[in-house]
Design a protein around this motif. Structure first.
Motif, PDB file in Angstrom:
ATOM      1  N   LEU A  79     -10.324  76.592  16.293  1.00  0.00           N
ATOM      2  CA  LEU A  79      -9.349  77.597  16.498  1.00  0.00           C
ATOM      3  C   LEU A  79      -9.018  77.895  15.129  1.00  0.00           C
ATOM      4  N   LEU A  80      -8.392  76.983  14.298  1.00  0.00           N
ATOM      5  CA  LEU A  80      -7.590  77.358  13.087  1.00  0.00           C
ATOM      6  C   LEU A  80      -8.978  77.758  11.913  1.00  0.00           C
ATOM      7  N   ASP A  81     -10.114  77.013  12.005  1.00  0.00           N
ATOM      8  CA  ASP A  81     -11.310  77.389  11.199  1.00  0.00           C
ATOM      9  C   ASP A  81     -11.640  79.036  11.557  1.00  0.00           C
ATOM     10  N   VAL A  82     -11.784  79.407  12.661  1.00  0.00           N
ATOM     11  CA  VAL A  82     -12.147  80.908  13.008  1.00  0.00           C
ATOM     12  C   VAL A  82     -10.945  81.604  12.386  1.00  0.00           C
ATOM     13  N   LEU A  83      -9.623  81.351  12.938  1.00  0.00           N
ATOM     14  CA  LEU A  83      -8.617  82.221  12.507  1.00  0.00           C
ATOM     15  C   LEU A  83      -8.232  82.228  10.974  1.00  0.00           C
ATOM     16  N   GLY A  84      -8.665  81.073  10.521  1.00  0.00           N
ATOM     17  CA  GLY A  84      -8.387  81.016   8.992  1.00  0.00           C
ATOM     18  C   GLY A  84      -9.367  81.997   8.412  1.00  0.00           C
ATOM     19  N   ARG A  85     -10.502  81.894   8.849  1.00  0.00           N
ATOM     20  CA  ARG A  85     -11.498  82.903   7.991  1.00  0.00           C
ATOM     21  C   ARG A  85     -11.386  84.500   8.549  1.00  0.00           C
ATOM     22  N   SER A  86     -10.340  84.872   9.519  1.00  0.00           N
ATOM     23  CA  SER A  86     -10.263  85.854  10.004  1.00  0.00           C
ATOM     24  C   SER A  86      -8.806  86.521  10.135  1.00  0.00           C
ATOM     25  N   PRO A  87      -8.459  86.867   8.469  1.00  0.00           N
ATOM     26  CA  PRO A  87      -6.905  87.426   8.548  1.00  0.00           C
ATOM     27  C   PRO A  87      -6.769  88.807   8.960  1.00  0.00           C
ATOM     28  N   ASP A  88      -8.266  89.332   9.125  1.00  0.00           N
ATOM     29  CA  ASP A  88      -7.867  90.785   9.867  1.00  0.00           C
ATOM     30  C   ASP A  88      -7.297  90.793  11.178  1.00  0.00           C
ATOM     31  N   ALA A  99      -4.452  62.086  12.009  1.00  0.00           N
ATOM     32  CA  ALA A  99      -4.001  62.800  11.034  1.00  0.00           C
ATOM     33  C   ALA A  99      -4.791  64.009  10.794  1.00  0.00           C
ATOM     34  N   GLY A 100      -5.846  64.274  11.576  1.00  0.00           N
ATOM     35  CA  GLY A 100      -6.508  65.373  11.393  1.00  0.00           C
ATOM     36  C   GLY A 100      -5.885  66.665  11.643  1.00  0.00           C
ATOM     37  N   PRO A 101      -5.152  66.903  12.848  1.00  0.00           N
ATOM     38  CA  PRO A 101      -4.430  68.272  12.992  1.00  0.00           C
ATOM     39  C   PRO A 101      -3.477  68.610  11.655  1.00  0.00           C
ATOM     40  N   LEU A 102      -2.784  67.585  11.174  1.00  0.00           N
ATOM     41  CA  LEU A 102      -1.896  68.252  10.010  1.00  0.00           C
ATOM     42  C   LEU A 102      -2.898  68.607   8.717  1.00  0.00           C
ATOM     43  N   LEU A 103      -3.980  67.957   8.528  1.00  0.00           N
ATOM     44  CA  LEU A 103      -4.953  68.496   7.786  1.00  0.00           C
ATOM     45  C   LEU A 103      -5.501  69.709   7.978  1.00  0.00           C
ATOM     46  N   PHE A 104      -5.953  70.109   9.145  1.00  0.00           N
ATOM     47  CA  PHE A 104      -6.405  71.351   9.552  1.00  0.00           C
ATOM     48  C   PHE A 104      -5.289  72.485   9.422  1.00  0.00           C
ATOM     49  N   VAL A 105      -4.091  71.963   9.678  1.00  0.00           N
ATOM     50  CA  VAL A 105      -2.973  73.049   9.721  1.00  0.00           C
ATOM     51  C   VAL A 105      -2.721  73.363   8.092  1.00  0.00           C
ATOM     52  N   LEU A 113      -5.057  73.140   5.527  1.00  0.00           N
ATOM     53  CA  LEU A 113      -5.937  73.858   5.231  1.00  0.00           C
ATOM     54  C   LEU A 113      -5.756  75.487   5.578  1.00  0.00           C
ATOM     55  N   PHE A 114      -5.187  75.701   6.745  1.00  0.00           N
ATOM     56  CA  PHE A 114      -5.002  76.903   7.452  1.00  0.00           C
ATOM     57  C   PHE A 114      -3.990  77.453   6.345  1.00  0.00           C
ATOM     58  N   LEU A 115      -2.889  76.998   6.202  1.00  0.00           N
ATOM     59  CA  LEU A 115      -1.969  77.704   5.573  1.00  0.00           C
ATOM     60  C   LEU A 115      -1.880  77.904   4.149  1.00  0.00           C
ATOM     61  N   PHE A 116      -2.919  76.992   3.353  1.00  0.00           N
ATOM     62  CA  PHE A 116      -2.855  76.888   1.918  1.00  0.00           C
ATOM     63  C   PHE A 116      -4.354  77.105   1.323  1.00  0.00           C
ATOM     64  N   ALA A 117      -5.495  76.921   2.120  1.00  0.00           N
ATOM     65  CA  ALA A 117      -6.391  77.222   1.481  1.00  0.00           C
ATOM     66  C   ALA A 117      -7.374  78.217   2.224  1.00  0.00           C
TER      67      ALA A 117
END
Length: 685
Positions: free
Chosen positions: A51-60, A163-169, A171-175
């Protein structure tokens, strides 16, 4: 022999003494925390990461729904915590049945989550789909559950992966590209310099997914019979027939249009990433009324807050849930949040100040005006004379899919899973596109009428264009590179009309217009000096010497395309049966049709009609067999039975002529068309 306990069950034996009892509870807590960590790791891989991968690539996605920082952060928290908490709660409740039940329940949950993960991995890494993929995923989940129960190593790996969910968050918030929307930096660029001369009102209407060739008649001019208001616009403006967009994706195409620069990097269409744009350049002199859809290029300090058609946590959660269903399913799904963007109607948005219904014979029903897109209603309401120069801007997702309008403005419902490619489906998609374009033409007419009624038409600079086109060529439908190579005239060439203040006569200019020319042209006509270098060329300057063009499927990677005004396509020839009256015909088979009840009580005053007809036929009906769809005894469409797919041996038709319907009970008939043209009526269920 007793089955070995899983890693979560290796606890020290209980000691009856009070002191050792206090210490003995610690291993149990550690075991429960271990189970929670394993659940968190698996839910993170199954839910959070995709979810965060797709939403992270879709700021629109967030820009379209006008989500603010608080709402985005809350959505991320829900994505991370709610699924994990739900699964963990189920496991915790199993403790009420004892330690053995708790252990078995945890193993089952691990197996189910591993199976869900296997579905996603299998869909991306194997050709398996549907039931076969589910069976393989079930075997993988069962094997993983057995391994988890027998050996400690899988559990240890999962606990480390917690620890993965924290990493995913992070990446979403900062990268991710969406990080700009969550944590914007900067407010916008410098204002342009007001030069000598007139600063007229500026009205810019950007449509979406509109190929120029869709408007053309056989003579190469705008088809006035089908699109009278586009023809009216062309008759009073300069039509740049050789105009092309620079990208097939709006988050790249629109910033290029409004900055005058070709796309060079993948960035959110946000003012912090594109600080130098139309709105910041005009913001020093002009009042800005901007209705953006999936961009936010106008900084808050320059723009009035527009009516927001669809926003709030409820919408974000609902759309994210739908996205998860597509990501987790065992069948292919084109995960593109932009496909779900739909302009809400004035009635849905609760806007009361709609324009009066035009005196047009097609407007026979009172409530059609409620179907006007809310964003368009707000745009029209702002078209009023003002003491200061004003820039009125609207990016309207029309005639962009999803297609839901007939030319008159009536809405219809159709299933979301109808394909847009393949035999039969491409033709249907094209017909639906053209029908919605007919309604878009009506909106152009309302714009022209409003400008004239309020005394703005003669004095305003009016620009009407589209950001990109779309291909309806078989085997290359869409607007990606395959479509561009197969049908550049459909993907790249777009309508481009500029009416300068006082202009009354239309003219055609076939210069090599590229959409980076839009901003410098508007700035020139409004006597605004741009304080940055642009790649585009104002239409007041000499035309480009070169004839070639470039198109960007990806930023920084220009693809050369040949220049030249597109040749008008051959008009789609209607089947001879369309429009004919059908009498009694003998029965000749059966068909299942969805939504038959909608024909029993049609109420046109709701602004909706059952104009889309779809269903399936028995397997013995050959693919390609023609079916005639008639409403109240008159044929409205002739369509083929498409080759069998996951939905069965299907057919779908659009009855675009709403004059075939009337209030009350309507009769729907479907006929099988034989090779010699004879008809046999199908019994519908």
């Amino acid at each position: 022999m007793a089955e070995p306990a899983g890693p979560a069950d290796h606890t020290a034996p209980a000691d009856p003494s009070p002191a050792s009892g206090r210490a003995g509870r610690s291993p149990g807590r550690r075991a429960e925390l271990g189970r929670l960590a394993e659940v968190a790791a698996l839910v993170g891989l199954v839910v959070t990461q995709p979810l965060l991968d797709v939403l992270g690539r879709s700021p629109d996605f967030f820009l379209f729904h006008r989500a603010d920082r608080r709402e985005i952060l809350l959505l991320v928290a829900l994505v991370v915590l709610v699924p994990t908490a739900a699964v963990a709660l189920l496991g915790a409740l199993s403790r009420l049945a004892g330690r053995a039940a708790r252990s078995v329940t945890h193993t089952l949950l691990v197996g189910l989550l591993l199976a869900a993960l296997a579905v996603q991995v299998g869909r991306h890494g194997t050709p398996l789909r549907g039931v076969p993929l589910l069976l393989v995923a079930a075997v993988a989940g069962a094997a993983g559950a057995v391994a988890h129960r027998r050996w400690r190593a899988p559990g240890r790996v999962l606990r480390l992966a917690a620890a993965g969910p924290l990493l995913f968050v992070g990446l979403f918030l900062f990268a991710s590209p969406t990080s700009t929307v969550v944590l914007p930096r900067g407010e916008g660029g410098a204002a342009g310099a007001a030069g000598p001369g007139n600063h007229p009102p500026v009205v810019v209407l950007v449509l979406d997914e509109l190929p120029l060739v869709s408007l053309l008649g056989p003579d190469g001019r705008v088809d006035a019979a089908r699109y009278p208001h586009f023809a009216e616009l062309a008759a009073g403006s300069t039509w740049y027939r050789n105009a092309t967009g620079v990208a097939g994706w709006t988050p790249y195409a629109l910033p290029a249009m409004l900055t005058g620069r070709y796309p060079q990097r993948a960035a959110a269409p946000h003012y912090s990433q594109y600080p130098d744009n139309l709105f910041t350049a005009f913001g020093g002199l002009y009042d800005i009324r901007a209705e953006e859809s999936i961009t936010r290029l106008c900084p808050p300090s320059r723009c009035e807050s527009p009516v927001t058609p669809e926003q709030g946590m409820g919408v974000l959660v609902r759309e994210t849930g739908g996205l998860l269903r597509r990501l987790a399913g065992p069948v292919d799904s084109r995960v593109d949040p932009e496909d779900s963007y739909r302009e809400r109607t004035r009635a849905e948005a609760g806007i009361d100040d709609a324009e009066p219904v035009p005196a047009d014979p097609k407007f026979r029903w009172d409530s059609l005006n409620a179907n006007q897109p809310a964003r368009f209603t707000s745009f029209l309401a702002g078209l009023r004379p003002a003491s200061r120069p004003t820039l009125h801007f609207l990016h309207l997702l029309m005639p962009h899919s999803p297609w839901a309008y007939l030319p008159s403005g009536v809405r219809y419902d159709a299933p979301e899973d109808l394909p847009n490619d393949g035999d039969g489906w491409v033709e249907l998609a094209h017909r639906r596109h053209l029908a919605q374009l007919g309604y878009t033409d009506r909106l152009i007419g309302e714009t022209l009428r409003t400008l004239r009624a309020r005394g703005l038409y003669d004095e305003a600079l009016l620009v009407v264009t589209a950001d990109h086109g779309v291909s309806f060529t078989k085997g290359a439908q869409g607007r990606g590179m395959d479509a561009l190579r197969a049908a550049p005239d459909e993907v790249a060439w777009v309508p481009m009309f500029v009416k300068t203040p006082g202009q009354r006569a239309g003219r055609v200019d076939d210069r090599n217009w590229q959409h980076v020319d839009l901003l410098p042209t508007i700035a020139d006509e409004a006597a605004i000096g741009l304080p940055w270098r642009v790649d585009g060329r104002s239409a007041r300057e000499a035309p480009r010497a070169e004839t070639g063009k470039v198109f960007y499927d990806r930023p920084g990677e220009p693809t050369p395309i040949p220049g030249g005004v597109p040749t008008p396509p051959a008009p789609p020839a209607p089947h001879p049966l369309v429009g004919t009256v059908v009498g009694d015909r003998p029965n000749g088979g059966t068909a299942r049709v969805a939504g038959l009840s909608g024909f029993r009580a049609v109420d046109p005053d709701t602004g909706r009609l059952p104009a889309a007809v779809w269903g399936d036929v028995p397997d013995e009906v050959p693919s390609g067999t023609l079916l005639a769809v008639a409403v109240n005894g008159r044929v409205g469409a002739v369509v083929p039975v498409v080759p069998r797919d996951a939905g069965g041996r299907r057919f779908a038709a659009l009855v675009a002529d709403d004059r075939l319907f009337h209030a009350g009970a309507n009769r729907l008939d479907v006929y099988r068309v034989a090779a010699d043209g004879t008809l046999r009526r199908l019994d519908l269920s």
